[in-house]
Write an enzyme that holds these catalytic residues in place. Sequence first.
Site, PDB file in Angstrom:
ATOM      1  N   SER A   1       0.800  -1.222   0.000  1.00 51.93           N
ATOM      2  CA  SER A   1       0.000   0.000   0.000  1.00 51.93           C
ATOM      3  C   SER A   1       0.833   1.272   0.000  1.00 51.93           C
ATOM      4  O   SER A   1       0.348   2.331  -0.375  1.00 51.93           O
ATOM      5  CB  SER A   1      -0.949   0.010   1.203  1.00 51.93           C
ATOM      6  OG  SER A   1      -0.224  -0.162   2.396  1.00 51.93           O
TER       7      SER A   1
ATOM      8  N   HIS B   1      -0.665   5.655   6.815  1.00 58.01           N
ATOM      9  CA  HIS B   1      -0.165   5.652   5.439  1.00 58.01           C
ATOM     10  C   HIS B   1       0.235   7.079   5.043  1.00 58.01           C
ATOM     11  O   HIS B   1      -0.299   8.049   5.580  1.00 58.01           O
ATOM     12  CB  HIS B   1      -1.242   5.155   4.465  1.00 58.01           C
ATOM     13  CG  HIS B   1      -1.506   3.690   4.558  1.00 58.01           C
ATOM     14  ND1 HIS B   1      -2.250   3.127   5.555  1.00 58.01           N
ATOM     15  CD2 HIS B   1      -1.133   2.672   3.763  1.00 58.01           C
ATOM     16  CE1 HIS B   1      -2.322   1.818   5.378  1.00 58.01           C
ATOM     17  NE2 HIS B   1      -1.648   1.515   4.292  1.00 58.01           N
TER      18      HIS B   1
END
Length: 268
Positions: free
Chosen positions: A43, A250
């Site tokens: 990711s 993230h």
Amino acid sequence: MRLPRITALSASLLLGAALALTGAGTAQAAGTAAIDYVALGDSYSSGVGSGSYDSASGDCKRSTKAYPVLWKNANAPSSFAFTACSGARTGDVTANQLGPLSAATDLVSVTIGGNDAGFADVMTTCVLQSEATCINRVNQAKGYVDTTLPGKLDTVYTAIRGKAPSARVVVLGYPRFYQLGGSCAAGLSEAERSAINGASDYLNAAVAKRAADHGFTFASVVPAFTGHEICSGSPWLNSVNWLNIGESYHPTAAGQSGGYLPTFRNAA
């Protein structure tokens, strides 16, 4: 790939990763125009956390703000394949992402290893449980990095080289999550934040060693993210996001364009 299959609450604390490149600069001339580029990974490479996801990518959540796309936009390679996927582990890369690689491939980027080491569960444990339990879970992850991850990295790196024997392969690492002594007034303790940062360094060191042993280039994003961690005045990482929990921990779009993109550009 999909995010690791953990509970909805755990998923909210995913450490998955996707590198992001913002479209900085104009297409370079002849030097990169003939490059065939393939972007692999988890990711941190697919761009989770930066928004602007390609609906066709489904649960892989490939973003137009991820660093591979930004590098492609700036350099106009002759071909570009983007197979990085949210939640990917080493086995997912070898099973599902290597199709575009060939003897003609010139450049490969990849982030991988964080999901294998269980960093999503580490973050879940640290947010929901005690400091002692958090630090114990961090140490378990470091043990996995010592005993099991190197062999898994060897397998995926060997597979990449086997399919793209002439490619320059750039392996990007992961940022430290927290600025210690920063502006966060609540949440994890400083001891927990320090342990998590240490685990990130530990993972990066293991990935760098395996990359070097395969003749690949390791590119650390830690310098680029320094001063932009969670608890800093200008974070490039999402903290816990209860409205979009899969994006927690993230890189933001700024983290992709300001952190991962220049790091990859300098290594490519």
